[in-house]
Motif scaffolding. Structure first.
Motif: not given
Length: 131
Positions: A17-22, A25-27, A103-108
């Motif tokens: 998992a990479r936390v992006e600046d926005n 989270v890219t997986v 995939f990319v997840v909008k973290l909750t």
């Protein structure tokens, strides 16, 4: 063993998992995992808009050896998938930490990130697996 990027967090099941600046989270799956799987021949991507649950299967990668679930390291809405993998699943073999993202997840729930392994702990987990 390949170099493990320092900006990633990992699951024991080899997802990164990479936390992006926005804040998304890219997986993807780790270099180690793609090496164990061998040549990938198919990737079943989740749908944009699906809800990912931390620790639950969100995608599937298939190699000549086996099919393997890809678990989401965090919960949230899937906001992007790597469509290029449909035509070229071997991108994961070639560049697991770059173009081979899945995939990319909008973290909750940011707290879920704290439960993931840092690169050193992941490297140690791999070593223990091989013993």
């Amino acid at each position: 063993m390949s170099e493990i990027p320092g900006d990633l967090k990992f699951m024991k099941s080899h997802e990164w998992a990479r936390v992006e600046d926005n804040g998304t989270v890219t997986v993807g799956i780790s270099e180690h995992a793609q090496g164990l799987l061998g040549d990938l021949v198919y990737v079943e991507l989740p749908n944009v808009g699906d809800t990912a649950q931390a620790g639950q299967a969100a995608a599937v990668v298939e190699s000549v050896k086996a099919a393997s679930d890809v678990y989401s390291p965090v919960s949230g809405e899937i906001v992007a998938v790597n469509e290029a993998l449909a035509d070229k699943p071997e991108t994961i073999n070639e560049d697991a930490y770059g173009d081979g993202w899945i995939f990319v997840v909008k973290l909750t729930n940011r707290e879920e990130l704290e439960e993931l392994l840092d690169p050193d702990a992941y490297a140690e987990a791999i070593e223990n697996e091989e013993d």
